[in-house]
Design a protein around this motif. Sequence first.
Motif, PDB file in Angstrom:
ATOM      1  N   LEU A  70       0.849  -1.188   0.000  1.00 50.95           N
ATOM      2  CA  LEU A  70       0.000   0.000   0.000  1.00 50.95           C
ATOM      3  C   LEU A  70       0.889   1.244   0.000  1.00 50.95           C
ATOM      4  O   LEU A  70       2.067   1.166   0.358  1.00 50.95           O
ATOM      5  CB  LEU A  70      -0.924  -0.017   1.219  1.00 50.95           C
ATOM      6  N   PRO A  71       0.373   2.407  -0.410  1.00 51.07           N
ATOM      7  CA  PRO A  71       1.197   3.618  -0.491  1.00 51.07           C
ATOM      8  C   PRO A  71       1.804   4.030   0.849  1.00 51.07           C
ATOM      9  O   PRO A  71       1.280   3.683   1.914  1.00 51.07           O
ATOM     10  CB  PRO A  71       0.199   4.684  -0.991  1.00 51.07           C
ATOM     11  N   PRO A  72       2.899   4.804   0.788  1.00 49.94           N
ATOM     12  CA  PRO A  72       3.570   5.243   2.012  1.00 49.94           C
ATOM     13  C   PRO A  72       2.931   6.470   2.671  1.00 49.94           C
ATOM     14  O   PRO A  72       3.369   6.905   3.726  1.00 49.94           O
ATOM     15  CB  PRO A  72       4.985   5.580   1.521  1.00 49.94           C
ATOM     16  N   LYS A 135       0.887  15.632   3.947  1.00 49.20           N
ATOM     17  CA  LYS A 135       0.897  15.318   2.527  1.00 49.20           C
ATOM     18  C   LYS A 135       0.208  13.974   2.322  1.00 49.20           C
ATOM     19  O   LYS A 135       0.329  13.069   3.146  1.00 49.20           O
ATOM     20  CB  LYS A 135       2.337  15.265   2.019  1.00 49.20           C
ATOM     21  N   ALA A 136      -0.516  13.846   1.200  1.00 48.77           N
ATOM     22  CA  ALA A 136      -1.269  12.622   0.962  1.00 48.77           C
ATOM     23  C   ALA A 136      -1.466  12.419  -0.542  1.00 48.77           C
ATOM     24  O   ALA A 136      -1.102  13.271  -1.353  1.00 48.77           O
ATOM     25  CB  ALA A 136      -2.630  12.697   1.662  1.00 48.77           C
ATOM     26  N   TYR A 137      -2.034  11.262  -0.883  1.00 49.03           N
ATOM     27  CA  TYR A 137      -2.480  10.991  -2.244  1.00 49.03           C
ATOM     28  C   TYR A 137      -4.003  11.056  -2.260  1.00 49.03           C
ATOM     29  O   TYR A 137      -4.647  10.890  -1.217  1.00 49.03           O
ATOM     30  CB  TYR A 137      -2.033   9.607  -2.710  1.00 49.03           C
ATOM     31  N   SER A 138      -4.589  11.281  -3.434  1.00 49.18           N
ATOM     32  CA  SER A 138      -6.037  11.383  -3.498  1.00 49.18           C
ATOM     33  C   SER A 138      -6.634  10.392  -4.495  1.00 49.18           C
ATOM     34  O   SER A 138      -6.013  10.040  -5.499  1.00 49.18           O
ATOM     35  CB  SER A 138      -6.465  12.806  -3.874  1.00 49.18           C
ATOM     36  N   ILE A 139      -7.837   9.935  -4.170  1.00 46.78           N
ATOM     37  CA  ILE A 139      -8.642   9.078  -5.033  1.00 46.78           C
ATOM     38  C   ILE A 139     -10.030   9.684  -5.101  1.00 46.78           C
ATOM     39  O   ILE A 139     -10.586  10.104  -4.071  1.00 46.78           O
ATOM     40  CB  ILE A 139      -8.728   7.639  -4.482  1.00 46.78           C
TER      41      ILE A 139
END
Length: 249
Positions: A70-72, A135-139
């Motif tokens: 899974l992403p970090p 900081k994050a990633y988005s879906i």
Amino acid sequence: MRLKWKTPIEFKMDESTVFDIGNSKITVQRKTGRWQIEHENIKLSQLIKKDAPKNIYASEKAVIHIVPALPPLPVVLKSNDKIYLMPREKMNLFVPVPVWVQFYGPKVKQEGLMCEFASDHLSDTWFGEPQSGEKAYSIHFNDSFFENRTLNQLTIQCPVEIHNNSDEKLEFHRFALRVFHLSVFQTEDGFKSNKTKIVYTGEEQISDIHYDKKQIPKNQQLINPPRTEAGSKFLGRSFSFSTKPAIFS
């Protein structure tokens, strides 16, 4: 080459192999005393430059393991419309997160991680206040997340259970899933994580977050433990109630 997850793959000197995983094309070549690993996102090849090859020096046996992860960073689900959850009600979601592809040498240990890539592009975002967020990633959130769909080899299904234990209707546009605290399990069909349970108690309160740590079912195999271990319960901010983007440098 057909990918066999977490299975030793042996290379001869100067042998090169291409792995097509999702929208990623990953080329691995064994050279004297080192690996050369190159990643390209086919979907975005016209928009961004191909990554420079990574030269990783390792004199160990010419064997690699490719492991799903899974992403970090946290993954933030964004919705164009408000999501509502009534008081004392719960919501079940099944969030498909693109597989992160990790490359290890002869031994699959944290210190032996050579490099990793996303199998598909995730947009960068910021969750929380400008000074105290993360900081994050988005879906992008969509209705299919309410369905327990068939698993596959390109995404990791992350079950989420949201409880509104407040006396008011819960309204939010975004919520953060801290996937780096989750394990990855392999089934006959694909990959899934353990369940995250988020208990909301009020807008001014942080949420109770629970990670399911029950015994592994017989039809599942633990293929990758969490990047960062967390207790079975901890406190954290999970929801964002504004659509305004954070400003940060």
